[in-house]
Design an enzyme around this catalytic site. Structure first.
Site, PDB file in Angstrom:
ATOM      1  N   HIS A 119      95.817  -1.711  27.693  1.00 56.46           N
ATOM      2  CA  HIS A 119      95.906  -3.090  28.683  1.00 56.46           C
ATOM      3  C   HIS A 119      94.716  -3.836  28.387  1.00 56.46           C
ATOM      4  O   HIS A 119      93.759  -3.195  28.148  1.00 56.46           O
ATOM      5  CB  HIS A 119      95.657  -2.617  30.355  1.00 56.46           C
ATOM      6  CG  HIS A 119      96.246  -3.548  31.466  1.00 56.46           C
ATOM      7  ND1 HIS A 119      95.240  -4.342  31.690  1.00 56.46           N
ATOM      8  CD2 HIS A 119      97.450  -3.830  32.065  1.00 56.46           C
ATOM      9  CE1 HIS A 119      96.020  -5.420  32.531  1.00 56.46           C
ATOM     10  NE2 HIS A 119      97.215  -4.885  32.809  1.00 56.46           N
ATOM     11  N   ASP A 159     104.505  -1.632  32.946  1.00 54.14           N
ATOM     12  CA  ASP A 159     105.660  -1.627  31.966  1.00 54.14           C
ATOM     13  C   ASP A 159     106.139  -0.378  31.626  1.00 54.14           C
ATOM     14  O   ASP A 159     107.651  -0.268  31.312  1.00 54.14           O
ATOM     15  CB  ASP A 159     105.534  -2.624  30.828  1.00 54.14           C
ATOM     16  CG  ASP A 159     105.472  -4.110  31.188  1.00 54.14           C
ATOM     17  OD1 ASP A 159     106.223  -4.392  31.897  1.00 54.14           O
ATOM     18  OD2 ASP A 159     104.530  -4.721  30.451  1.00 54.14           O
TER      19      ASP A 159
HETATM   20  C1  LIG Z   1     102.332  -6.695  32.391  1.00 54.51           C
HETATM   21  C2  LIG Z   1     101.698  -6.392  31.009  1.00 54.51           C
HETATM   22  O1  LIG Z   1     101.646  -7.465  30.288  1.00 54.51           O
HETATM   23  S1  LIG Z   1     101.042  -4.960  30.543  1.00 54.51           S
HETATM   24  C3  LIG Z   1     100.856  -4.982  28.845  1.00 54.51           C
HETATM   25  C4  LIG Z   1     102.163  -4.787  28.266  1.00 54.51           C
HETATM   26  N1  LIG Z   1     102.182  -5.005  26.736  1.00 54.51           N
HETATM   27  C5  LIG Z   1     102.296  -3.684  26.073  1.00 54.51           C
HETATM   28  O2  LIG Z   1     102.467  -2.713  26.680  1.00 54.51           O
HETATM   29  C6  LIG Z   1     102.285  -3.754  24.685  1.00 54.51           C
HETATM   30  C7  LIG Z   1     101.455  -2.569  23.917  1.00 54.51           C
HETATM   31  N2  LIG Z   1     100.058  -2.971  24.293  1.00 54.51           N
HETATM   32  C8  LIG Z   1      99.189  -3.624  23.614  1.00 54.51           C
HETATM   33  O3  LIG Z   1      99.562  -4.235  22.676  1.00 54.51           O
HETATM   34  C9  LIG Z   1      97.797  -3.903  24.224  1.00 54.51           C
HETATM   35  O4  LIG Z   1      97.221  -2.665  24.672  1.00 54.51           O
HETATM   36  C10 LIG Z   1      97.496  -4.996  25.061  1.00 54.51           C
HETATM   37  C11 LIG Z   1      98.345  -6.390  24.384  1.00 54.51           C
HETATM   38  C12 LIG Z   1      98.408  -4.765  26.523  1.00 54.51           C
HETATM   39  C13 LIG Z   1      96.131  -5.382  25.316  1.00 54.51           C
HETATM   40  O5  LIG Z   1      95.560  -5.716  23.964  1.00 54.51           O
HETATM   41  P1  LIG Z   1      93.809  -5.661  23.907  1.00 54.51           P
HETATM   42  O6  LIG Z   1      93.425  -6.493  25.268  1.00 54.51           O
HETATM   43  O7  LIG Z   1      93.564  -6.304  22.572  1.00 54.51           O
HETATM   44  O8  LIG Z   1      93.411  -4.246  24.100  1.00 54.51           O
HETATM   45  P2  LIG Z   1      92.423  -3.348  23.466  1.00 54.51           P
HETATM   46  O9  LIG Z   1      91.081  -4.085  23.378  1.00 54.51           O
HETATM   47  O10 LIG Z   1      92.664  -2.073  24.286  1.00 54.51           O
HETATM   48  O11 LIG Z   1      93.206  -3.063  22.043  1.00 54.51           O
HETATM   49  C14 LIG Z   1      92.088  -2.929  20.863  1.00 54.51           C
HETATM   50  C15 LIG Z   1      93.074  -2.035  19.945  1.00 54.51           C
HETATM   51  O12 LIG Z   1      93.429  -0.713  20.387  1.00 54.51           O
HETATM   52  C16 LIG Z   1      94.616  -0.518  19.813  1.00 54.51           C
HETATM   53  N3  LIG Z   1      95.667  -0.504  20.867  1.00 54.51           N
HETATM   54  C17 LIG Z   1      95.633  -1.016  22.145  1.00 54.51           C
HETATM   55  N4  LIG Z   1      96.874  -0.801  22.788  1.00 54.51           N
HETATM   56  C18 LIG Z   1      97.694  -0.219  21.827  1.00 54.51           C
HETATM   57  C19 LIG Z   1      98.986   0.390  21.906  1.00 54.51           C
HETATM   58  N5  LIG Z   1      99.827   0.384  22.988  1.00 54.51           N
HETATM   59  N6  LIG Z   1      99.518   0.892  20.849  1.00 54.51           N
HETATM   60  C20 LIG Z   1      98.667   1.261  19.754  1.00 54.51           C
HETATM   61  N7  LIG Z   1      97.489   0.657  19.727  1.00 54.51           N
HETATM   62  C21 LIG Z   1      96.860   0.042  20.818  1.00 54.51           C
HETATM   63  C22 LIG Z   1      94.912  -1.446  19.005  1.00 54.51           C
HETATM   64  O13 LIG Z   1      94.280  -1.105  17.705  1.00 54.51           O
HETATM   65  C23 LIG Z   1      94.208  -2.878  19.255  1.00 54.51           C
HETATM   66  O14 LIG Z   1      94.113  -3.658  18.453  1.00 54.51           O
HETATM   67  P3  LIG Z   1      95.085  -4.692  18.054  1.00 54.51           P
HETATM   68  O15 LIG Z   1      95.607  -5.357  19.044  1.00 54.51           O
HETATM   69  O16 LIG Z   1      94.367  -5.991  17.143  1.00 54.51           O
HETATM   70  O17 LIG Z   1      96.320  -3.735  17.205  1.00 54.51           O
HETATM   71  O1  LIG Z   2      96.904  -8.690  33.643  1.00 53.98           O
HETATM   72  C1  LIG Z   2      97.624  -8.492  32.424  1.00 53.98           C
HETATM   73  O2  LIG Z   2      96.619  -8.755  31.540  1.00 53.98           O
HETATM   74  C2  LIG Z   2      98.928  -7.977  32.213  1.00 53.98           C
HETATM   75  C3  LIG Z   2      99.605  -8.260  33.456  1.00 53.98           C
HETATM   76  O3  LIG Z   2     100.179  -9.244  33.752  1.00 53.98           O
HETATM   77  C4  LIG Z   2      99.828  -6.980  34.357  1.00 53.98           C
HETATM   78  O4  LIG Z   2      99.244  -5.866  33.986  1.00 53.98           O
HETATM   79  O5  LIG Z   2     100.737  -7.167  35.459  1.00 53.98           O
END
Ligand SMILES: CC(=O)SCCNC(=O)CCNC(=O)[C@H](O)C(C)(C)COP(=O)(O)OP(=O)(O)OC[C@H]1O[C@@H](n2cnc3c(N)ncnc32)[C@H](O)[C@@H]1OP(=O)(O)O
Ligand SMILES: O=C([O-])CC(=O)C(=O)O
Length: 381
Positions: free
Chosen positions: A267, A318
């Site tokens: 997240h 999610d």
């Molecule tokens: C309602 C929502 O939007 S909730 C989020 C829904 N999205 C997902 O579940 C998709 C999977 N998760 C992700 O891609 C990410 O965790 C995000 C987009 C949600 C957040 O990204 P960031 O803010 O960059 O998180 P964070 O600083 O912890 O990430 C740094 C690194 O940790 C690692 N990391 C973070 N989450 C994951 C993951 N789910 N799987 C594998 N590696 C991960 C990656 O290496 C990431 O770097 P990168 O984005 O360059 O590949």
């Molecule tokens: O806050 C965020 O980055 C993602 C989001 O919408 C949630 O977690 O509900």
């Protein structure tokens, strides 16, 4: 030189992470404590006690409604439930294979074309459009679901609450009290989350002073992405692909070897458990038992354990919403539309807040391109 072409030594903050881009009194997301407040109310209290009608009223107006305010608001939501017939006709002519979120994005834009009030600029009219959208997005989602299954859309039923009517429009059958409560919980938990990507998008768009439909259409586009709301659809795909508990370990190994992502994990704000996940998890457990198909819940539990051990990231909102919605009979590719049917409340609250003392949102890029150079005629390149 414009601001964008000035050479500057400052570095861009990737993803604008941690940058404060607005003052807001709508929602507090405390990423270190794992705490979420809507207008000061803890999400755990709201999840246990409130309905989506109360929650969406709270987000729009800043306070929980009293009995008569709630009754008026419920009536207003009911009054707006039907969507223009032109939207249904258009939907019937769009490709059935289109992703539901692409259809929802298109219908929302079209709804603005058919709303004679769309360009109105008074606070009262904008609030009314917000309520209309909170009411009508579920009607659009249900129509998308039914038409692509070759079924006629179901007319809304004004004897049902917002969540119950949504389930009814999806399935064509009056839902049980438990099914209504499950949908209500999903709508409550997804309604608002600060300056997430889709909400920020809605604020950027509305800040240029177009109409609310333009801002919501853009927000739906942002939510569709799999790094944001689209992750719930990907989670169910992953569970289906893995198929059984024994396959989880090799799946995780494979994702790591290919530098892939675990959908539904990590997240941008929470460094600890997402406070919404436990509610979805518990309901998924219950429905897994009730449907006699606990496998998807049990696989999710094991995934959560193993992914955490591997990347030290918790699951997000999610993750358990995927098995839960699967148990509720909702197809995986509709999950993000259900999310949009809830987040519409947060988007509208932010749009109204942005418009109060609006300033156009225009950050600056750290220019890393060429210095000024001369034009070369095409024959000399
Ligand atoms: C309602 C929502 O939007 S909730 C989020 C829904 N999205 C997902 O579940 C998709 C999977 N998760 C992700 O891609 C990410 O965790 C995000 C987009 C949600 C957040 O990204 P960031 O803010 O960059 O998180 P964070 O600083 O912890 O990430 C740094 C690194 O940790 C690692 N990391 C973070 N989450 C994951 C993951 N789910 N799987 C594998 N590696 C991960 C990656 O290496 C990431 O770097 P990168 O984005 O360059 O590949
Ligand atoms: O806050 C965020 O980055 C993602 C989001 O919408 C949630 O977690 O509900």
């Amino acid at each position: 030189m414009s601001a964008d072409t000035e050479k500057t030594s400052s570095e861009a903050v990737k993803g604008l992470k941690g940058i404060i881009a607005a003052d807001s009194s709508i929602c507090l997301v405390n990423g270190t404590e794992g705490k979420l407040l809507y207008r000061g109310y803890n999400i755990d209290d709201l999840a246990e006690n409130a309905t989506f009608e109360e929650v969406s009223f709270l987000l729009l107006n800043g306070e929980l409604p009293n009995e008569s305010q709630l009754a008026d608001y419920q009536n207003e939501l009911k009054k707006h439930r039907s969507i223009p017939a032109e939207l249904i006709d258009t939907l019937k002519n769009l490709p059935e294979s289109a992703p539901p979120m692409a259809l929802l994005r298109s219908l929302t834009s079209l709804a603005g074309v058919y709303d004679p009030d769309a360009e109105e600029e008074s606070y009262e009219k904008r609030l009314e459009i917000s309520i209309k959208l909170i009411s009508q997005i579920p009607t659009m989602v249900a129509a998308i679901h039914r038409i692509r299954k070759g079924l006629e859309p179901v007319e809304p039923d004004s004897s049902l609450c917002h969540a119950g009517n949504f389930m009814y429009m999806l399935n064509g059958e009056k839902p049980s009290e438990d099914a209504t409560r499950a949908m209500d919980l999903i709508l409550t938990l997804h309604a608002e989350h600060g300056l997430n990507a889709s909400t920020f998008t809605s604020r950027v768009i509305i800040a240029t002073l177009p109409d609310i439909y333009s801002a919501i259409t853009g927000a739906i586009g942002a939510l569709k992405g799999k790094l944001h709301g689209g992750a719930n659809t990907e989670v169910l795909k992953t569970l289906f692909e893995i198929g059984s508990i024994e396959n989880i370990t090799p799946y995780i190994k494979n994702v790591r070897e290919n530098k892939g992502k675990f959908m539904g994990f990590g997240h941008a704000v929470y460094q600890v458990e997402d406070p919404r996940a436990k509610h979805l998890k518990e309901l998924s457990r219950r429905l897994g038992e009730e449907t006699g198909e606990p496998k998807w819940y049990e696989m999710s539990i094991e995934m959560e354990k193993q992914v955490y051990a591997e990347i030290k990231r918790n699951c997000n909102v999610d993750f358990y919403s995927a098995s839960l919605q699967h148990y509720m009979g909702i197809p995986g590719d509709l999950f993000t539309c259900i999310f949009a049917s809830s987040r519409i409340a947060g988007w509208c609250a932010h749009i109204l807040e942005q418009l109060d003392g609006n300033k156009i949102i225009r950050p600056k890029a750290n220019y890393i391109g060429y210095e000024e150079r001369s034009y070369v005629p095409v024959s000399q390149r």
